[in-house]
Write a protein that holds these residues in place. Structure first.
Motif, PDB file in Angstrom:
ATOM      1  N   VAL A  59       0.809  -1.214   0.000  1.00 22.33           N
ATOM      2  CA  VAL A  59       0.000   0.000   0.000  1.00 22.33           C
ATOM      3  C   VAL A  59       0.844   1.267   0.000  1.00 22.33           C
ATOM      4  N   LYS A  60       2.136   1.170   0.198  1.00 17.01           N
ATOM      5  CA  LYS A  60       2.963   2.369   0.377  1.00 17.01           C
ATOM      6  C   LYS A  60       2.885   3.364  -0.785  1.00 17.01           C
ATOM      7  N   PRO A  61       2.816   2.933  -2.040  1.00 21.21           N
ATOM      8  CA  PRO A  61       2.642   3.939  -3.097  1.00 21.21           C
ATOM      9  C   PRO A  61       1.355   4.749  -2.931  1.00 21.21           C
ATOM     10  N   LEU A  62       0.301   4.125  -2.464  1.00 18.63           N
ATOM     11  CA  LEU A  62      -0.959   4.847  -2.259  1.00 18.63           C
ATOM     12  C   LEU A  62      -0.838   5.807  -1.083  1.00 18.63           C
ATOM     13  N   LEU A  63      -0.130   5.392  -0.045  1.00 17.72           N
ATOM     14  CA  LEU A  63       0.095   6.286   1.094  1.00 17.72           C
ATOM     15  C   LEU A  63       0.919   7.496   0.671  1.00 17.72           C
ATOM     16  N   ALA A  64       1.886   7.286  -0.210  1.00 20.32           N
ATOM     17  CA  ALA A  64       2.688   8.409  -0.693  1.00 20.32           C
ATOM     18  C   ALA A  64       1.825   9.409  -1.448  1.00 20.32           C
ATOM     19  N   VAL A  65       0.865   8.915  -2.223  1.00 23.50           N
ATOM     20  CA  VAL A  65      -0.075   9.813  -2.895  1.00 23.50           C
ATOM     21  C   VAL A  65      -0.836  10.646  -1.867  1.00 23.50           C
ATOM     22  N   ALA A  66      -1.304   9.989  -0.812  1.00 18.17           N
ATOM     23  CA  ALA A  66      -2.064  10.692   0.227  1.00 18.17           C
ATOM     24  C   ALA A  66      -1.227  11.771   0.889  1.00 18.17           C
ATOM     25  N   MET A  67       0.053  11.489   1.123  1.00 17.01           N
ATOM     26  CA  MET A  67       0.901  12.472   1.790  1.00 17.01           C
ATOM     27  C   MET A  67       1.175  13.674   0.895  1.00 17.01           C
ATOM     28  N   LEU A  68       1.355  13.447  -0.395  1.00 14.25           N
ATOM     29  CA  LEU A  68       1.503  14.579  -1.312  1.00 14.25           C
ATOM     30  C   LEU A  68       0.246  15.435  -1.305  1.00 14.25           C
ATOM     31  N   ALA A  84       7.871   5.596  -0.378  1.00 14.47           N
ATOM     32  CA  ALA A  84       7.081   4.445  -0.830  1.00 14.47           C
ATOM     33  C   ALA A  84       7.847   3.135  -0.697  1.00 14.47           C
ATOM     34  N   ALA A  85       8.985   3.172  -0.022  1.00 13.44           N
ATOM     35  CA  ALA A  85       9.912   2.039  -0.019  1.00 13.44           C
ATOM     36  C   ALA A  85       9.733   1.107   1.174  1.00 13.44           C
ATOM     37  N   SER A  86      10.173  -0.130   0.956  1.00  7.50           N
ATOM     38  CA  SER A  86      10.484  -1.067   2.039  1.00  7.50           C
ATOM     39  C   SER A  86      11.984  -1.318   1.907  1.00  7.50           C
ATOM     40  N   HIS A  87      12.759  -0.381   2.394  1.00  7.83           N
ATOM     41  CA  HIS A  87      14.189  -0.368   2.098  1.00  7.83           C
ATOM     42  C   HIS A  87      14.977  -1.290   3.031  1.00  7.83           C
ATOM     43  N   ARG A  88      16.233  -1.492   2.682  1.00 10.04           N
ATOM     44  CA  ARG A  88      17.096  -2.431   3.399  1.00 10.04           C
ATOM     45  C   ARG A  88      18.148  -1.735   4.251  1.00 10.04           C
ATOM     46  N   GLY A  89      17.979  -0.434   4.453  1.00  3.49           N
ATOM     47  CA  GLY A  89      18.900   0.279   5.326  1.00  3.49           C
ATOM     48  C   GLY A  89      20.260   0.520   4.748  1.00  3.49           C
ATOM     49  N   GLU A  90      20.370   0.542   3.411  1.00  4.50           N
ATOM     50  CA  GLU A  90      21.631   0.893   2.777  1.00  4.50           C
ATOM     51  C   GLU A  90      21.892   2.389   3.001  1.00  4.50           C
ATOM     52  N   PRO A  91      23.149   2.817   2.923  1.00  4.15           N
ATOM     53  CA  PRO A  91      23.446   4.230   3.184  1.00  4.15           C
ATOM     54  C   PRO A  91      22.604   5.200   2.368  1.00  4.15           C
ATOM     55  N   ALA A  92      22.328   4.874   1.104  1.00  8.22           N
ATOM     56  CA  ALA A  92      21.517   5.767   0.269  1.00  8.22           C
ATOM     57  C   ALA A  92      20.099   5.892   0.807  1.00  8.22           C
ATOM     58  N   HIS A  93      19.564   4.814   1.357  1.00  6.28           N
ATOM     59  CA  HIS A  93      18.217   4.854   1.940  1.00  6.28           C
ATOM     60  C   HIS A  93      18.198   5.745   3.178  1.00  6.28           C
ATOM     61  N   VAL A  94      19.124   5.484   4.078  1.00  4.87           N
ATOM     62  CA  VAL A  94      19.145   6.210   5.349  1.00  4.87           C
ATOM     63  C   VAL A  94      19.384   7.697   5.117  1.00  4.87           C
ATOM     64  N   ALA A  95      20.225   8.032   4.150  1.00  2.78           N
ATOM     65  CA  ALA A  95      20.503   9.442   3.861  1.00  2.78           C
ATOM     66  C   ALA A  95      19.234  10.172   3.445  1.00  2.78           C
ATOM     67  N   ARG A  96      18.382   9.511   2.636  1.00  2.77           N
ATOM     68  CA  ARG A  96      17.132  10.165   2.223  1.00  2.77           C
ATOM     69  C   ARG A  96      16.162  10.278   3.386  1.00  2.77           C
ATOM     70  N   VAL A  97      16.088   9.268   4.222  1.00  3.98           N
ATOM     71  CA  VAL A  97      15.219   9.346   5.401  1.00  3.98           C
ATOM     72  C   VAL A  97      15.633  10.521   6.282  1.00  3.98           C
ATOM     73  N   GLU A  98      16.909  10.638   6.531  1.00  7.74           N
ATOM     74  CA  GLU A  98      17.405  11.731   7.377  1.00  7.74           C
ATOM     75  C   GLU A  98      17.156  13.091   6.727  1.00  7.74           C
ATOM     76  N   ALA A  99      17.245  13.159   5.393  1.00 10.17           N
ATOM     77  CA  ALA A  99      17.002  14.423   4.701  1.00 10.17           C
ATOM     78  C   ALA A  99      15.536  14.839   4.820  1.00 10.17           C
ATOM     79  N   ILE A 100      14.631  13.877   4.734  1.00  8.48           N
ATOM     80  CA  ILE A 100      13.202  14.168   4.892  1.00  8.48           C
ATOM     81  C   ILE A 100      12.936  14.747   6.275  1.00  8.48           C
ATOM     82  N   LEU A 101      13.514  14.112   7.284  1.00  5.94           N
ATOM     83  CA  LEU A 101      13.319  14.574   8.653  1.00  5.94           C
ATOM     84  C   LEU A 101      13.938  15.956   8.863  1.00  5.94           C
ATOM     85  N   SER A 102      15.141  16.148   8.383  1.00  5.22           N
ATOM     86  CA  SER A 102      15.835  17.421   8.574  1.00  5.22           C
ATOM     87  C   SER A 102      15.063  18.575   7.947  1.00  5.22           C
TER      88      SER A 102
END
Length: 330
Positions: A59-68, A84-102
């Protein structure tokens, strides 16, 4: 919250895959499939395609639509893909998560998903070697949670209660899910990461997926689909099934969910939604791809044939060599 004993519960499917080792069928998977055309009409099905199932991370793509729609403005498509991801915690994933929060003036303490270590072995081993323990930002659903709290900040909602079913964010999510699937939500529960999880039919999930890839440019639906397809490695992880499928077949959208859920959609071809009854993820992508190419409208280009064949019939190994395959029964 609907009880598991509700008469609306999923009834189970048919034989859809078997595990063949050394020429002997040692295991079987049952499941259900819904195939829709580009307009969202059901054109083929296997098993129970009409009873509700919890959509889990599919459902995550639909949730992303709702958030936009609620006012979140990601900095770029990469941040939207991670939402919209179910990510594996690679550095590229975590960097984007932290950027969203920041960007929202927050940090990892704002997240209410469980703390975890990355599921990617290399990322996990590097953290353990450095003496770093589990964090919420490493958890597979942290992109969704980061976007949720950022949406709350943008909309002026309380980010401290964003997991509650009656929170404005979750009400907005439910409304978008019902509109895109064309169905009322049949049940609401608690997902593995702690946010509400909603139940609709596989037909509804497939219909919503088709609407994402068929949406006009400039819409929230199209933005989500385009972001995921532009950054497939961020949607799950480098070399993972969803990323490999989207990289191989131009225009394809792919997203798995726990308990054997999978969606595939492509413009002009329609969409497929799959539920494997025993929850085994190993069968969901092979069954979904086979259904899309044999029961649906997906045409695989010659350049992608080997990659799709590998995803549709993954090898089994024994003694360091291939000794069998998963075989779909569609």
């Amino acid at each position: 919250m609907t009880s598991p004993s509700s008469p609306t519960r999923y009834r189970g499917g048919a034989d859809v895959a078997e595990i063949v080792r050394s020429g002997f069928a040692e295991s079987f998977h049952r499941g259900s499939v819904a195939v829709v055309d580009p307009g969202g009409a059901l054109v083929a099905s296997v098993g129970d395609a009409t009873s509700p199932v919890f959509l889990r991370s599919a459902v995550k793509p639909l949730l992303a639509v709702a958030m936009l729609r609620a006012g979140w403005q990601p900095a770029d498509a990469a941040e939207l893909a991670v939402a919209a991801a179910s990510h594996r915690g690679e550095p590229a994933h975590v960097a984007r998560v932290e950027a969203i929060l920041s960007a929202a003036g927050l940090d990892g303490d704002a997240l209410q998903c469980p703390a975890d270590l990355p599921s990617d072995p290399a990322a996990r081993d590097a953290l353990v070697a450095a003496g770093i323990g589990p964090l919420r930002t490493y958890m597979t659903c942290s992109g969704k949670h980061a976007a949720m709290v950022a949406t709350c900040v943008a909309a002026g909602w309380d980010p401290g209660a964003y997991r509650e079913p009656d929170h404005p964010l979750q009400r907005a999510a439910a409304s978008v899910i019902e509109r895109l699937t064309g169905e009322p939500i049949a049940a609401t529960g608690v997902d593995g990461c702690g946010v509400p999880v909603f139940a609709v039919s596989l037909t509804g999930l497939a219909r919503a997926s088709a609407r994402l890839v068929e949406a006009a440019e400039g819409t929230e639906e199209r933005a989500v689909a385009d972001a995921m397809r532009a950054h497939p490695h961020l949607v799950e992880g480098a070399g993972q099934a969803d990323a490999r499928a989207m990289e191989a077949v131009g225009g394809l959208l792919a997203k798995f969910g726990a308990e054997g859920l999978h969606l595939l959609a492509a413009p002009g071809a329609g969409a497929v939604a799959v539920k494997i009854d025993d929850g085994a993820q190993r069968a969901s992508m092979p069954v979904a791809l086979r259904a899309f190419t044999t029961l649906g409208g997906l045409t695989v280009p010659a350049s992608a044939k080997q990659a799709v064949d590998d995803l549709t019939a993954p090898e089994l190994w024994g003694g360091g060599r291939p000794v069998g395959r998963l075989r779909t029964l569609l």
